[in-house]
Design a protein around this motif. Structure first.
Motif, PDB file in Angstrom:
ATOM      1  N   ASP A   1       0.759  -1.333  -0.014  1.00 33.57           N
ATOM      2  CA  ASP A   1       0.291   0.046  -0.029  1.00 33.57           C
ATOM      3  C   ASP A   1       0.838   1.479   0.099  1.00 33.57           C
TER       4      ASP A   1
ATOM      5  N   SER B   1      -1.330   2.089  -5.301  1.00 34.00           N
ATOM      6  CA  SER B   1      -2.763   2.189  -4.655  1.00 34.00           C
ATOM      7  C   SER B   1      -3.129   0.990  -5.288  1.00 34.00           C
TER       8      SER B   1
ATOM      9  N   TRP C   1      -6.326  -0.627  -3.272  1.00 30.95           N
ATOM     10  CA  TRP C   1      -6.342   0.058  -1.880  1.00 30.95           C
ATOM     11  C   TRP C   1      -7.159   1.165  -1.630  1.00 30.95           C
ATOM     12  N   THR C   2      -7.571   2.018  -2.718  1.00 29.92           N
ATOM     13  CA  THR C   2      -8.401   3.102  -2.513  1.00 29.92           C
ATOM     14  C   THR C   2      -9.807   2.885  -2.051  1.00 29.92           C
TER      15      THR C   2
ATOM     16  N   GLU D   1     -10.228   3.889   1.423  1.00 27.28           N
ATOM     17  CA  GLU D   1      -9.622   5.176   1.883  1.00 27.28           C
ATOM     18  C   GLU D   1     -10.806   5.903   1.983  1.00 27.28           C
TER      19      GLU D   1
ATOM     20  N   ARG E   1       2.487   5.432  -5.876  1.00 28.05           N
ATOM     21  CA  ARG E   1       2.495   6.778  -5.185  1.00 28.05           C
ATOM     22  C   ARG E   1       3.420   7.449  -5.084  1.00 28.05           C
TER      23      ARG E   1
END
Length: 787
Positions: free
Chosen positions: A113, A117, A137-138, A141, A187
């Motif tokens: 992570d 993402s 992974w978003t 969030e 990222r």
């Protein structure tokens, strides 16, 4: 009444806490994932970066692929283990090959992570299906929804075909067993410089002495788009290739280094020091002083200016950029310990307190290795550092400092470590590195003189404590090279060794020392025989010597009287003006430094800064006191300059004519001057009087009533002045007697600066000052001077 069951809720944002927010360094994140490949028993791991732009930076389509040929996972493994947050079956577990697992927190998987993402996990256990787990992974969030728990976000692992797995893995054939992590939507933007930083982090991650021989586990860094950039470059400049684990091996090139290992099962601490490829000493002590530490080792390499240049040539980086002392726990490096600027062992703070005697992080590189079966050394979850347990504190502030002090004694007392000529030091400092196989090292002091100092201070260098010592050995070649020229000193050293417990001296060493003693005896017998053959001539010489000695004594008596006048005589006006000017000057220094100290206190500055101002003020104050009492008894003008001074005569007359009236009125002074002749050293008499006064003051504060001062020549060019008192001796609060000369170290009502100033003055005269305990009570301080 109805009871309702409550439990913790795991909001989706928990993912951030244990993922990208917790692990805040990209290189550490990749190291964590490499650890997982090692734990999966893979013989190798491949870290690949794809799709660089023309500017040499990663693009929106770039991916990181971390591939291994380890054990792989099934669907059940994914569900029960990989997707089970904080679960780890590896905690405190040892693998079948006797090594530790690298990870044990159960959150290392969230390093993915940190890097991107999007994750595509592809895995296969031997003989099983290929499983694909995609994660965005978003999805985890989403802010502001208190009821959105992490379990409510569905994940859909599927079984896929070989061709689909090959495509996901960048066209490479997916292996029969293993795992590949495909990280996308990165990222951070990566460049060749950042990849070289990653390469260096992976180099340091591999511990050369424990788990990672080259045929057992390799790491390959791949960035095909940068192959053209790498063409013609050295290993250190190129991104692509297998990460080499040979940094510390390159430090064994004729360097000075010390190693130490502790084992509670054996009950021993074993310390060895080598210089220029030759062993210097080996010491075996009881481990009872550090019961908290087990199965640990320390290796420290000292780098003088030449070795720093060699290091640059061999490793492709300056030693200061490489780092200093690294920490390895169960075979794996713990960051950021040892990184440039990370003074986790307090070396630079310590150096600021004793510039001439201590080594800083710029002077040493090395490693501390811990095998922890008891879980006493615990990494924090962010992977940056260890929890400050009692065991960790004992390692840093106890065992490591013991080892470092022995190395410092050797390179400072034995090697005169800063004796590279100034012009060559500057050249070495600015160079890119020398060819160490052909470069001739040049020093201000000859190797023969260094060897003499090493040999004759060997017991001090070893720093033995009889109650803890089990066995010690040192290289007899050191004594063999100096016994001809320094037989008297060597004989005294042999006496000291033979008077110790014979069971604690290495049996082979006892045989070598016996042989050296026979060589000295043969040399003495030859000298006696030669004397007998010239008896008549010797008698004539002796008669002449008697006449010369009588004249010398008469001259000495007269000269001693001129050092300290027997009565106070009127001073000339110019002497009084000089006297007044010196005290006024020191008064200004005193006031200025006290003002700075008060200002620093009001501004809540660091205690070290305040202490420095106070230390300077107290030194000025002591100088004023010394000037006043000195000027009333002696020629003041002769005291402020550094000039050749007969040390035996000065010390004796100062004690009997000045100190007894000023600094030692409550002490019974007994002075025995056995020097027998002049022994001149360039010194300021004012500073020498401050040194003596500080030692006397320390005696009184320790409750002494009697002080015996002995002055004797211990060699043709060596003088020893011993101050032995009958006070309370060394406090139990001080474990290392050498530390009483450090700034601020005191167990009396004093400031902790007196003996610190005494050592500074002694070292400025080219000498040294040491201390030892006296039986049944008391302390002896020895001033040793060379000419």
């Amino acid at each position: 009444m109805t009871h309702t069951n409550y439990s913790f809720k795991t909001n989706t944002l928990l993912k951030n806490l244990v993922g990208k927010d917790l692990i805040n360094d990209d290189s550490i994140a990749i190291v964590e994932l490499v650890k997982n490949s090692y734990d999966a028993a893979s013989p190798e791991v491949r870290v690949e970066f794809t799709d660089f732009g023309h500017d040499g930076l990663t693009t929106p389509t770039s991916r990181i692929l971390i591939s291994d040929r380890g054990g792989g996972m099934t669907l059940r493994d994914l569900e029960d283990k990989w997707l089970n947050i904080a679960y780890s079956e590896k905690k405190n577990v040892i693998q079948g090959n006797g090594t530790f697992y690298a990870g044990n927190k159960g959150v290392g998987r969230f390093s993915c992570d940190r890097l991107g993402s999007r994750l595509d996990l592809v895995t296969r256990k031997s003989g099983g299906d290929i499983v694909h787990l995609p994660i965005n992974w978003t999805d985890f969030e989403i802010e502001g929804d208190k009821d959105l728990v992490i379990q409510s976000i569905p994940l859909f692992p599927t079984v896929i075909a070989q061709s689909e797995a090959d495509k996901l893995c960048g066209g490479r054939v997916f292996p029969a067993t293993g795992t590949t992590l495909v990280i996308s939507s990165l990222r951070s933007r990566w460049s060749s410089d950042r990849l070289l930083d990653l390469k260096r982090a992976l180099e340091k991650f591999l511990n050369p002495n424990q788990l990672f021989e080259s045929d057992r586990f390799t790491i390959e860094l791949v960035a095909d788009d940068l192959l053209k950039r790498d063409a013609g470059k050295t290993y250190h400049e190129a991104v692509n290739g297998v990460v080499q684990n040979k940094v510390f091996e390159k430090l064994k090139f004729n360097a000075t280094f010390i190693s130490c290992s502790i084992s509670q099962s054996k009950g021993t601490i074993t310390t060895e020091l080598l210089h220029e490829g030759e062993p210097v000493f080996r010491l075996v002590e009881s481990s009872s002083s550090y019961p908290e530490i087990d199965d640990a080792s320390i290796v420290i390499y000292y780098l003088n200016p030449y070795k720093k240049a060699y290091f640059t040539r061999q490793t492709g980086t300056r030693s200061i950029e490489f780092g200093s002392i690294f920490l390895f726990l169960n075979g794996f490096r713990v960051a950021p310990y040892g990184d440039r600027g990370d003074d986790w062992l307090g070396l630079d703070v310590r150096k600021a307190q004793g510039t001439a005697r201590y080594l800083s992080s710029r002077d040493v590189v090395g490693r501390i290795e811990i095998t922890d079966f008891r879980d006493a050394f615990q990494p924090v979850s962010s992977r940056e550092g260890l929890k400050n347990t009692t065991e960790f504190k004992k390692l840093r502030e106890g065992l490591f400092l013991d080892v470092l002090r022995r190395l410092e004694r050797f390179v400072v007392d034995g090697l005169d470590w800063d004796s590279v000529p100034q012009d060559l030091r500057e050249e070495l400092r600015s160079s890119e590195g020398l060819d160490w196989q052909s470069t001739s090292e040049t020093y201000q002091e000859s190797w023969e003189k260094k060897q003499q100092r090493i040999a004759l201070s060997i017991l001090s260098l070893i720093g033995t404590n009889p109650s803890r010592t089990r066995n010690f050995w040192f290289n007899p070649k050191l004594l063999e090279s100096v016994y001809e020229s320094r037989s008297e000193d060597v004989r005294r050293l042999l006496d000291d060794i033979e008077s110790s417990d014979p069971n604690r001296v290495d049996s082979q060493l006892r045989g070598d020392l016996s042989r050296i003693r026979k060589l000295i005896q043969a040399k003495d017998d030859a000298a006696i025989s030669a004397k007998r053959e010239s008896a008549t001539l010797r008698a004539e010489v002796a008669q002449k010597q008697d006449e010369v000695e009588k004249l010398s004594k008469q001259t000495e008596t007269y000269r001693a009287q001129t050092i300290f006048l027997q009565s106070v005589a009127p001073k000339e006006v110019k002497d009084l003006l000089t006297f007044h000017h010196q005290i006024s000057q020191d008064s200004v220094i005193l006031g200025n430094n006290l003002t700075k100290a008060m200002k620093a206190l009001r501004q809540s500055e660091s205690p070290e800064k305040v202490a420095r101002f106070i230390e300077k003020a107290m030194l000025a104050n002591k100088r004023m006191a010394a000037v006043a009492q000195f000027a009333s008894k002696a020629n003041f003008r002769s005291g402020i300059k550094k000039e050749p001074t007969d040390i035996p005569a000065f010390v004796e007359q100062y004690l009997l004519n000045v100190a007894k009236d000023f600094t030692a009125p409550n002490l019974t002074l007994n002075v025995i001057n056995e020097a027998g002749e002049k022994f001149e050293v360039k010194a300021s008499k004012i500073e020498l009087s401050i040194l003596i006064d500080n030692i006397i003051s320390n005696c009184e504060k320790n409750g002494a009533k009697r002080l015996e001062v002995s002055i004797q020549k211990t060699g043709p060019n060596r003088l020893l002045v011993g101050f032995k008192d009958n006070g309370d001796g060394l406090s139990n609060e001080i474990s290392d007697i050498d530390s009483i000369f450090e700034m601020g170290i005191t167990t009396t009502s004093g400031s902790g600066l007196g003996l610190y100033h005494a050592r500074q003055i002694a070292e400025a005269m080219g000498g040294r000052i040491t201390a030892s305990t006296v039986s049944p009570r008391g302390l002896e301080i020895n001033l040793e001077l060379m000419r």
